[in-house]
Motif scaffolding. Structure first.
Motif, mmCIF file in Angstrom:
data_model
loop_
_atom_site.group_PDB
_atom_site.id
_atom_site.type_symbol
_atom_site.label_atom_id
_atom_site.label_comp_id
_atom_site.label_asym_id
_atom_site.label_seq_id
_atom_site.Cartn_x
_atom_site.Cartn_y
_atom_site.Cartn_z
ATOM 1 N N ARG A 110 4.074 21.592 19.729
ATOM 2 C CA ARG A 110 3.880 20.151 19.513
ATOM 3 C C ARG A 110 2.893 19.931 18.372
ATOM 4 O O ARG A 110 1.850 20.590 18.352
ATOM 5 N N PRO A 111 3.190 18.991 17.465
ATOM 6 C CA PRO A 111 4.433 18.219 17.365
ATOM 7 C C PRO A 111 5.448 18.957 16.500
ATOM 8 O O PRO A 111 5.127 19.936 15.831
ATOM 9 N N PHE A 112 6.668 18.442 16.498
ATOM 10 C CA PHE A 112 7.725 19.003 15.654
ATOM 11 C C PHE A 112 7.312 18.967 14.183
ATOM 12 O O PHE A 112 7.746 19.797 13.379
ATOM 13 N N ALA A 113 6.448 18.009 13.842
ATOM 14 C CA ALA A 113 5.980 17.864 12.452
ATOM 15 C C ALA A 113 5.315 19.139 11.929
ATOM 16 O O ALA A 113 5.254 19.353 10.715
ATOM 17 N N PHE A 114 4.803 19.990 12.818
ATOM 18 C CA PHE A 114 4.233 21.285 12.406
ATOM 19 C C PHE A 114 5.241 22.074 11.576
ATOM 20 O O PHE A 114 4.875 22.756 10.606
ATOM 21 N N LEU A 115 6.520 21.971 11.940
ATOM 22 C CA LEU A 115 7.573 22.718 11.243
ATOM 23 C C LEU A 115 7.948 22.085 9.910
ATOM 24 O O LEU A 115 8.627 22.699 9.103
ATOM 25 N N ARG A 116 7.496 20.848 9.711
ATOM 26 C CA ARG A 116 7.852 20.115 8.493
ATOM 27 C C ARG A 116 6.744 20.122 7.448
ATOM 28 O O ARG A 116 6.863 19.455 6.426
ATOM 29 N N GLU A 117 5.666 20.829 7.689
ATOM 30 C CA GLU A 117 4.538 20.798 6.757
ATOM 31 C C GLU A 117 4.995 21.174 5.351
ATOM 32 O O GLU A 117 5.644 22.212 5.141
ATOM 33 N N ALA A 118 4.660 20.339 4.388
ATOM 34 C CA ALA A 118 5.126 20.528 3.010
ATOM 35 C C ALA A 118 4.764 21.918 2.499
ATOM 36 O O ALA A 118 3.632 22.379 2.638
ATOM 37 N N GLY A 119 5.744 22.566 1.904
ATOM 38 C CA GLY A 119 5.524 23.879 1.310
ATOM 39 C C GLY A 119 5.558 25.032 2.296
ATOM 40 O O GLY A 119 5.465 26.202 1.885
ATOM 41 N N ARG A 120 5.699 24.732 3.608
ATOM 42 C CA ARG A 120 5.651 25.810 4.606
ATOM 43 C C ARG A 120 6.835 25.761 5.563
ATOM 44 O O ARG A 120 6.817 26.406 6.622
ATOM 45 N N VAL A 121 7.871 25.020 5.197
ATOM 46 C CA VAL A 121 9.011 24.829 6.096
ATOM 47 C C VAL A 121 9.709 26.160 6.393
ATOM 48 O O VAL A 121 9.972 26.494 7.559
ATOM 49 N N GLU A 122 10.006 26.935 5.331
ATOM 50 C CA GLU A 122 10.707 28.219 5.523
ATOM 51 C C GLU A 122 9.827 29.197 6.293
ATOM 52 O O GLU A 122 10.301 29.917 7.179
ATOM 53 N N GLU A 123 8.535 29.219 5.956
ATOM 54 C CA GLU A 123 7.605 30.131 6.630
ATOM 55 C C GLU A 123 7.540 29.829 8.125
ATOM 56 O O GLU A 123 7.569 30.747 8.961
ATOM 57 N N ARG A 124 7.470 28.546 8.467
ATOM 58 C CA ARG A 124 7.358 28.173 9.874
ATOM 59 C C ARG A 124 8.653 28.504 10.623
ATOM 60 O O ARG A 124 8.617 28.900 11.799
ATOM 61 N N ALA A 125 9.799 28.334 9.967
ATOM 62 C CA ALA A 125 11.066 28.709 10.598
ATOM 63 C C ALA A 125 11.096 30.204 10.878
ATOM 64 O O ALA A 125 11.535 30.651 11.953
ATOM 65 N N GLN A 126 10.598 30.998 9.924
ATOM 66 C CA GLN A 126 10.593 32.455 10.105
ATOM 67 C C GLN A 126 9.650 32.894 11.224
ATOM 68 O O GLN A 126 9.877 33.927 11.863
ATOM 69 N N LEU A 127 8.596 32.112 11.472
ATOM 70 C CA LEU A 127 7.715 32.426 12.605
ATOM 71 C C LEU A 127 8.506 32.440 13.911
ATOM 72 O O LEU A 127 8.305 33.320 14.756
ATOM 73 N N ILE A 128 9.384 31.459 14.061
ATOM 74 C CA ILE A 128 10.166 31.361 15.292
ATOM 75 C C ILE A 128 11.168 32.506 15.375
ATOM 76 O O ILE A 128 11.319 33.151 16.416
ATOM 77 N N VAL A 129 11.855 32.771 14.261
ATOM 78 C CA VAL A 129 12.835 33.862 14.241
ATOM 79 C C VAL A 129 12.140 35.195 14.527
ATOM 80 O O VAL A 129 12.639 36.026 15.304
ATOM 81 N N SER A 130 10.987 35.399 13.939
ATOM 82 C CA SER A 130 10.245 36.653 14.143
ATOM 83 C C SER A 130 9.824 36.814 15.597
ATOM 84 O O SER A 130 9.816 37.922 16.138
ATOM 85 N N LEU A 131 9.448 35.708 16.231
ATOM 86 C CA LEU A 131 9.079 35.767 17.645
ATOM 87 C C LEU A 131 10.264 36.240 18.485
ATOM 88 O O LEU A 131 10.101 37.077 19.387
#
Length: 452
Positions: A110-131
């Motif tokens: 929380r919140p979903f906006a964490f995944l939308r942080e400018a410049g870090r969208v791909e990195e945050r998506a990869q955090l989930i995939v890596s988990l």
């Protein structure tokens, strides 16, 4: 107050289900679970463990106190973060032989906006995939998903409310994991040819695939088309246009709606919208945009207000301002805590509570509340409203033996707070239709106009 960014209220849900229970291996199995937790990226790693109370995470505490989280055959490890993003990670283990679900991971970011942080969208998506990859290296997976929490709960997957249903293709999410049993039932060739932004085989025969490179546009037209195509590919009995139409309809939930609430009760309505969750937000905003409370009628021209007819005016006012107010505070201090120290701000909160807790419902022989509950409350509520009119707007009490005739004179009007309180408790919707908040705000405006 009226935040129209729907997605700021959304979260990311990650669910992973396993046919194995690591705790079958005792302490060694628990250590394997904690190895996984401690291997998470620093941006997602929890640092608080919730047992009988919150404690700073340590492996030793989990080992020593795990039995505090045991309920029958079930054991749960609840982990949180003290830093952003807000996170709730639950690892559940079941001693019973439930096919494909003997343990599961439930992560809420929380919140979903964490995944939308400018410049870090791909990195945050990869955090989930890596988990997910890290989990799959240690434990077999039968089923998994990661997606917008709201959109997940709008769908048809029974895992929304229960972790035990059969592991099947119910929806197409941003991230999808199918265990080896699912893959074989669907046909490995079919699964591996799913139209996807990314697809990979995991250890043990599971398959992970993404409908889009990142989760942030899950409700976009491109994402809905991708989800529909993948779903129809995996479930040929579905029709593309019908599936797409259903997904497009779900996307409407996330489209902001202009908020045009009646100003005198806007905060009450907005709190109701927020309490209803994101799924009902659009529907509730559209409904409340159309709502207009009845005009305030509980007043007389000051020249027509009858004079006091009580034996002792001051004693009667003390009854209102001391005895009745104290009784109201005692009755609602738990439900509306600000009533103790911030009475003015508490006025709409009290109206909200009376509305949603059913105080306006008609009294029935076997119903609740009873007349014995309502009659005192009418007196307490009228005194509360009158007190605000007197002390906030400079009004003057005019007590009467018949309490509904008791007035507070402000300028050229005499307001009838006890009559308003009776009206506010006369029907299910009455605490909103005849809110104390609305009367006070109308009186406040007219007092300002009269003064000028």
């Amino acid at each position: 107050m009226h935040n129209n960014d729907w997605n700021k209220r959304d979260n990311l849900t990650l669910r992973l289900y396993s046919p194995a229970n690591p705790l079958d291996c005792g302490q060694a199995g628990l250590d394997e679970v904690l190895d996984f937790v401690e291997s998470l990226d620093a941006q997602l790693r929890p640092d608080i463990v919730y047992l009988s109370r919150r404690r700073k995470y340590s492996r030793q505490i989990v080992h020593e106190r795990l039995d505090e989280r045991r309920l029958g055959n079930h054991v749960g490890i609840h982990l949180l973060r003290s830093r952003a993003p807000d996170e709730y990670l639950v690892l559940s283990f079941d001693d019973q032989r439930i096919e494909d679900t003997r343990s599961d991971l439930d992560l809420l970011i929380r919140p979903f906006a964490f995944l939308r942080e400018a410049g870090r969208v791909e990195e945050r998506a990869q955090l989930i995939v890596s988990l997910v990859r890290a989990f799959a290296r240690r434990f077999p997976i039968s089923y998994g998903l990661a997606h917008s929490s709201t959109d997940f709960h709008l769908g048809s997957d029974p895992h929304r409310t229960n972790h035990k249903p059969p592991k099947r293709v119910y929806e197409a999410y941003w991230l999808n994991v199918y265990g080896p049993r699912m893959v074989e039932e669907l046909g490995r060739e079919r699964v591996l040819s799913t139209p996807a932004a990314h697809l990979e085989e995991l250890p043990g025969g599971a398959v992970l695939w993404l409908s889009r490179p990142t989760p942030v546009d899950f409700d976009s037209e491109e994402a809905r088309v991708a989800q529909a195509r993948a779903l129809v590919h995996l479930r040929p009995e579905l029709k593309l246009e019908e599936t797409l139409a259903t997904l497009r309809e779900r996307s409407r939930v996330f489209v902001p709606v202009p908020v045009e609430f009646e100003p005198d009760v806007a905060d009450i309505l907005w709190w109701t919208v927020e309490g209803g969750g994101l799924e009902k937000k659009r529907e509730n905003v559209e409904r409340f945009n159309r709502y207009r409370p009845p005009p305030v009628t509980e007043w007389l021209p000051a020249s027509q207000a009858p004079a006091p007819d009580v034996d002792d005016v001051n004693k009667e006012i003390d009854l209102y301002e001391k005895v009745f107010i104290k009784s109201l505070i005692t009755k609602f201090r738990k439900e509306v805590p600000m009533i103790v120290k911030r009475p003015m701000e508490a006025l709409p909160r009290l109206d909200l509570h009376l509305w949603h807790s059913g105080w306006g419902r008609p009294v029935t022989p076997d119903g609740w509340p009873t007349d014995a509950d309502k009659e005192p409350l009418i007196a307490y509520l009228g005194a509360w409203l009158g007190l605000q009119l007197v002390h906030r707007l400079g009004g003057r009490w005019v007590p009467r033996r018949k309490r509904e005739e008791t007035a507070v004179v402000i300028g050229d009007r005499a307001w009838l707070p006890f009559l308003r309180a009776r009206h506010a408790l006369q029907g299910r919707e009455a605490p909103l239709d005849y809110s104390c908040t609305q009367l006070f705000r109308v009186a406040q405006r007219l007092a300002v106009e009269h003064h000028h």
